[in-house]
Scaffold this motif. Structure first.
Motif, PDB file in Angstrom:
ATOM      1  N   ALA A 119       0.796  -1.231   0.000  1.00  0.00           N
ATOM      2  CA  ALA A 119       0.000   0.000   0.000  1.00  0.00           C
ATOM      3  C   ALA A 119       0.833   1.289   0.000  1.00  0.00           C
ATOM      4  CB  ALA A 119      -0.978   0.000   1.180  1.00  0.00           C
ATOM      5  N   PRO A 120       1.920   1.398   0.783  1.00  0.00           N
ATOM      6  CA  PRO A 120       2.715   2.634   0.727  1.00  0.00           C
ATOM      7  C   PRO A 120       3.297   2.900  -0.664  1.00  0.00           C
ATOM      8  CG  PRO A 120       3.241   1.391   2.711  1.00  0.00           C
ATOM      9  CD  PRO A 120       2.387   0.498   1.867  1.00  0.00           C
ATOM     10  N   ALA A 121       3.722   1.851  -1.354  1.00  0.00           N
ATOM     11  CA  ALA A 121       4.241   2.039  -2.702  1.00  0.00           C
ATOM     12  C   ALA A 121       3.144   2.471  -3.665  1.00  0.00           C
ATOM     13  CB  ALA A 121       4.890   0.742  -3.198  1.00  0.00           C
ATOM     14  N   GLN A 123       0.628   4.287  -2.825  1.00  0.00           N
ATOM     15  CA  GLN A 123       0.413   5.702  -2.523  1.00  0.00           C
ATOM     16  C   GLN A 123       1.488   6.570  -3.169  1.00  0.00           C
ATOM     17  OE1 GLN A 123      -2.273   7.217  -0.610  1.00  0.00           O
ATOM     18  NE2 GLN A 123      -1.357   8.878  -1.802  1.00  0.00           N
ATOM     19  N   LYS A 124       2.740   6.091  -3.149  1.00  0.00           N
ATOM     20  CA  LYS A 124       3.829   6.846  -3.786  1.00  0.00           C
ATOM     21  C   LYS A 124       3.601   6.983  -5.284  1.00  0.00           C
ATOM     22  CE  LYS A 124       7.517   5.740  -0.469  1.00  0.00           C
ATOM     23  NZ  LYS A 124       8.821   5.046  -0.282  1.00  0.00           N
ATOM     24  N   ALA A 125       3.105   5.910  -5.889  1.00  0.00           N
ATOM     25  CA  ALA A 125       2.801   5.970  -7.319  1.00  0.00           C
ATOM     26  C   ALA A 125       1.694   6.985  -7.585  1.00  0.00           C
ATOM     27  CB  ALA A 125       2.395   4.590  -7.829  1.00  0.00           C
ATOM     28  N   LYS A 126       0.693   6.963  -6.738  1.00  0.00           N
ATOM     29  CA  LYS A 126      -0.418   7.910  -6.879  1.00  0.00           C
ATOM     30  C   LYS A 126       0.099   9.337  -6.766  1.00  0.00           C
ATOM     31  CE  LYS A 126      -4.988   8.414  -7.098  1.00  0.00           C
ATOM     32  NZ  LYS A 126      -5.805   7.828  -8.193  1.00  0.00           N
ATOM     33  N   ASP A 127       0.955   9.580  -5.795  1.00  0.00           N
ATOM     34  CA  ASP A 127       1.523  10.915  -5.593  1.00  0.00           C
ATOM     35  C   ASP A 127       2.364  11.352  -6.796  1.00  0.00           C
ATOM     36  OD1 ASP A 127       0.337  10.891  -3.107  1.00  0.00           O
ATOM     37  OD2 ASP A 127       2.184  10.357  -2.029  1.00  0.00           O
ATOM     38  N   ALA A 134      -4.475  -3.193  -9.843  1.00  0.00           N
ATOM     39  CA  ALA A 134      -4.217  -4.445  -9.127  1.00  0.00           C
ATOM     40  C   ALA A 134      -4.575  -5.607 -10.035  1.00  0.00           C
ATOM     41  CB  ALA A 134      -5.033  -4.496  -7.840  1.00  0.00           C
ATOM     42  N   TYR A 135      -3.612  -6.510 -10.214  1.00  0.00           N
ATOM     43  CA  TYR A 135      -3.763  -7.625 -11.145  1.00  0.00           C
ATOM     44  C   TYR A 135      -3.826  -8.943 -10.378  1.00  0.00           C
ATOM     45  CZ  TYR A 135      -2.697 -10.803 -15.024  1.00  0.00           C
ATOM     46  OH  TYR A 135      -2.739 -11.822 -15.952  1.00  0.00           O
ATOM     47  N   ASP A 136      -4.915  -9.670 -10.544  1.00  0.00           N
ATOM     48  CA  ASP A 136      -5.105 -11.005  -9.974  1.00  0.00           C
ATOM     49  C   ASP A 136      -5.368 -10.992  -8.472  1.00  0.00           C
ATOM     50  OD1 ASP A 136      -5.260 -13.759 -10.986  1.00  0.00           O
ATOM     51  OD2 ASP A 136      -3.692 -14.155  -9.505  1.00  0.00           O
ATOM     52  N   ARG A 137      -4.700 -10.113  -7.730  1.00  0.00           N
ATOM     53  CA  ARG A 137      -4.954  -9.989  -6.290  1.00  0.00           C
ATOM     54  C   ARG A 137      -5.259  -8.534  -5.971  1.00  0.00           C
ATOM     55  NH1 ARG A 137       0.444 -13.339  -4.273  1.00  0.00           N
ATOM     56  NH2 ARG A 137      -0.068 -15.306  -5.318  1.00  0.00           N
ATOM     57  N   LEU A 138      -6.217  -8.319  -5.095  1.00  0.00           N
ATOM     58  CA  LEU A 138      -6.648  -6.973  -4.750  1.00  0.00           C
ATOM     59  C   LEU A 138      -5.667  -6.341  -3.764  1.00  0.00           C
ATOM     60  CD1 LEU A 138      -8.800  -4.787  -5.042  1.00  0.00           C
ATOM     61  CD2 LEU A 138     -10.074  -5.885  -3.199  1.00  0.00           C
ATOM     62  N   ALA A 139      -4.965  -5.311  -4.193  1.00  0.00           N
ATOM     63  CA  ALA A 139      -4.005  -4.616  -3.334  1.00  0.00           C
ATOM     64  C   ALA A 139      -4.705  -3.513  -2.555  1.00  0.00           C
ATOM     65  CB  ALA A 139      -2.881  -4.023  -4.182  1.00  0.00           C
ATOM     66  N   GLU A 140      -4.131  -3.149  -1.430  1.00  0.00           N
ATOM     67  CA  GLU A 140      -4.631  -2.009  -0.665  1.00  0.00           C
ATOM     68  C   GLU A 140      -3.961  -0.732  -1.162  1.00  0.00           C
ATOM     69  OE1 GLU A 140      -4.741  -2.577   3.558  1.00  0.00           O
ATOM     70  OE2 GLU A 140      -5.491  -4.635   3.374  1.00  0.00           O
ATOM     71  N   GLY A 141      -4.475   0.411  -0.679  1.00  0.00           N
ATOM     72  CA  GLY A 141      -3.985   1.691  -1.155  1.00  0.00           C
ATOM     73  C   GLY A 141      -4.857   2.213  -2.285  1.00  0.00           C
ATOM     74  N   PRO A 142      -4.549   3.413  -2.789  1.00  0.00           N
ATOM     75  CA  PRO A 142      -5.397   4.077  -3.787  1.00  0.00           C
ATOM     76  C   PRO A 142      -5.197   3.547  -5.208  1.00  0.00           C
ATOM     77  CG  PRO A 142      -3.527   5.473  -3.282  1.00  0.00           C
ATOM     78  CD  PRO A 142      -3.406   4.276  -2.372  1.00  0.00           C
ATOM     79  N   ILE A 143      -5.624   2.311  -5.452  1.00  0.00           N
ATOM     80  CA  ILE A 143      -5.483   1.740  -6.790  1.00  0.00           C
ATOM     81  C   ILE A 143      -6.572   2.305  -7.711  1.00  0.00           C
ATOM     82  CG2 ILE A 143      -4.372  -0.360  -5.980  1.00  0.00           C
ATOM     83  CD1 ILE A 143      -7.042  -1.800  -6.333  1.00  0.00           C
ATOM     84  N   ASP A 144      -6.291   2.282  -8.998  1.00  0.00           N
ATOM     85  CA  ASP A 144      -7.218   2.845  -9.984  1.00  0.00           C
ATOM     86  C   ASP A 144      -8.186   1.810 -10.531  1.00  0.00           C
ATOM     87  OD1 ASP A 144      -6.181   5.786 -10.855  1.00  0.00           O
ATOM     88  OD2 ASP A 144      -4.521   4.536 -10.205  1.00  0.00           O
ATOM     89  N   GLN A 324     -10.390   1.186   0.438  1.00  0.00           N
ATOM     90  CA  GLN A 324     -10.970   1.946  -0.664  1.00  0.00           C
ATOM     91  C   GLN A 324     -12.313   1.351  -1.089  1.00  0.00           C
ATOM     92  OE1 GLN A 324      -8.296   2.082  -3.974  1.00  0.00           O
ATOM     93  NE2 GLN A 324      -9.560   3.422  -5.215  1.00  0.00           N
ATOM     94  N   LYS A 325     -13.253   2.225  -1.415  1.00  0.00           N
ATOM     95  CA  LYS A 325     -14.578   1.800  -1.867  1.00  0.00           C
ATOM     96  C   LYS A 325     -14.706   2.000  -3.381  1.00  0.00           C
ATOM     97  CE  LYS A 325     -16.095   1.138   2.384  1.00  0.00           C
ATOM     98  NZ  LYS A 325     -16.370  -0.219   2.896  1.00  0.00           N
ATOM     99  N   ASP A 326     -15.555   1.184  -3.965  1.00  0.00           N
ATOM    100  CA  ASP A 326     -15.973   1.349  -5.365  1.00  0.00           C
ATOM    101  C   ASP A 326     -14.799   1.383  -6.343  1.00  0.00           C
ATOM    102  OD1 ASP A 326     -18.665   1.472  -4.584  1.00  0.00           O
ATOM    103  OD2 ASP A 326     -18.526   3.615  -4.205  1.00  0.00           O
ATOM    104  N   ILE A 327     -13.937   0.384  -6.256  1.00  0.00           N
ATOM    105  CA  ILE A 327     -12.808   0.282  -7.180  1.00  0.00           C
ATOM    106  C   ILE A 327     -13.305  -0.294  -8.511  1.00  0.00           C
ATOM    107  CG2 ILE A 327     -10.556  -0.786  -7.579  1.00  0.00           C
ATOM    108  CD1 ILE A 327     -10.450  -1.147  -4.443  1.00  0.00           C
ATOM    109  N   PRO A 328     -13.100   0.403  -9.634  1.00  0.00           N
ATOM    110  CA  PRO A 328     -13.508  -0.151 -10.927  1.00  0.00           C
ATOM    111  C   PRO A 328     -12.829  -1.498 -11.163  1.00  0.00           C
ATOM    112  CG  PRO A 328     -12.888   2.166 -11.136  1.00  0.00           C
ATOM    113  CD  PRO A 328     -12.463   1.731  -9.762  1.00  0.00           C
TER     114      PRO A 328
END
Length: 372
Positions: A119-121, A123-127, A134-144, A324-328
């Protein structure tokens, strides 16, 4: 994880088909649409791909080459994939992710070793303005976005297969459960799906969560289960994936088993398909690598190129993560693979050729099945 299905997905996918050329950098000509503007990136893009391990054979053999080929196809050969495999180390994957950010890739596809520690990484990408899928497994943090299979359904399919194999004796049958890594958010979904079918219909004699999905750990756990339950009293083994299934089978054979109980799996590894042909493994869950990988590549390219209609059609469902809610999202269907449908699944889809499956060690069984 909570899934909500968007009712107009079929219509959106139809619209996406009409816009596939936009994935190759062609400007959408629909007037008044945000996607009609020139994309912020053309075909000269870099997709970062972070996969979790090499124990799961599909990642190196299928996912990486399929994504690489599809990105090239969508970008007229100008796009590239920067790839790294974490070798089952969450710390290593976090470092690899930060290297992707430093290299200023345009988008990251990440199959997380550990959903929380990545998740911290994310967030860094988002910043840094880098989208993360997230591919195959649902990651935490602000994924698109998120693309995978219906993981609860995977467990249900495995559970139904075991009940079918046990038949009328299921209520008194003792089974051993070898679940995936507790750091993998998919593990809970697989287990939840399996137990929704198995609970109150079998006796779960022993259950283990296997760190990092390691076959050697699963083998050691199976050995403990044999000692605790008794080899002859184990009626079936629920294994969450094929690598662990192979280890469980080896442990039972080492303990003296001449007839093996039904064993489940997942991923349709070549060795698992061969074990199914030989009768050592009862089934595996076949998840279309081609569909998942190709759609992931299309989502990544569409996201970078601001092709909003195409992206929205591909990710027309939503899921919730702990952060995070409502991840496409897009969830790809799964199939129970047994002796009866090998030809109609992995062979038909071109995953394996008959000659790859039917080596000399399996020639007799293959001939008996009409696979020649």
């Amino acid at each position: 994880m909570i899934l909500r299905t968007t009712p107009h997905r079929t219509a959106l996918l139809a619209a996406a088909s009409a816009l596939l050329l936009t994935s190759c950098g062609v400007v959408d000509a629909v007037s008044g649409s945000d996607s009609s503007a020139s994309p912020k990136k053309g075909d000269d893009i870099t997709v970062g791909l972070l996969l979790p391990d090499k124990e799961t054979k599909r990642f190196e053999k299928f996912d990486y080459p399929l994504i690489k080929a599809r990105v090239a196809e969508l970008t007229d050969g100008k796009g590239e994939v920067r790839y790294a495999n974490a070798l089952a180390s969450a710390d290593k994957q976090s470092r690899q992710f930060e290297q992707m950010i430093a290299a200023k890739v345009d988008v990251v596809l990440v199959d997380a070793v550990n959903a929380k520690t990545i998740a911290p990484a994310v967030q860094k990408a988002k910043d840094a303005g880098i989208p993360v899928i997230a591919y195959d497994r649902l990651a935490e943090g602000p994924i698109d976005a998120y693309i995978s299979h219906d993981n609860e359904l995977v467990g249900e399919v495995q559970g139904r297969a075991l009940l079918g194999a046990l038949g009328d004796k299921s209520a008194t049958s003792k089974i051993v459960m070898l679940n995936g890594s507790p750091a993998d958010p998919n593990t809970a979904r697989f287990k939840e799906g399996a137990l929704s079918v198995l609970q109150n219909h079998v006796v779960v004699a022993k259950s283990y969560d296997v760190d990092e999905w390691k076959p050697e750990t699963a083998g050691a756990d199976m050995k403990k289960a044999i000692e605790a339950v008794g080899l002859k009293d184990i009626a079936a083994v629920y294994s969450a994936n094929d690598g662990m299934a192979g280890a469980a089978i080896d442990a039972m054979k080492a303990a003296g088993a001449t007839t093996l109980p039904p064993v489940t799996g997942q991923d349709a590894d070549l060795a698992a398909v061969q074990r199914i042909i030989s009768g050592e493994q009862y089934m595996t869950v076949y998840k279309s690598f081609l569909e998942e990988a190709n759609n992931a590549a299309e989502m990544a390219v569409a996201k970078v190129q601001d092709q909003d209609i195409l992206f929205d059609s591909l990710a027309a469902d939503t899921v919730d993560s702990p952060t995070q809610k409502d991840i496409p999202s897009m969830l790809v269907p799964v199939v129970a693979l047994t002796k009866d449908n090998i030809e109609d699944t992995v062979i038909k889809d071109g995953v394996y050729k008959v000659k790859e499956i039917c080596t000399s060690a399996y020639a007799a069984e293959c001939a008996g099945m009409g696979l020649e």
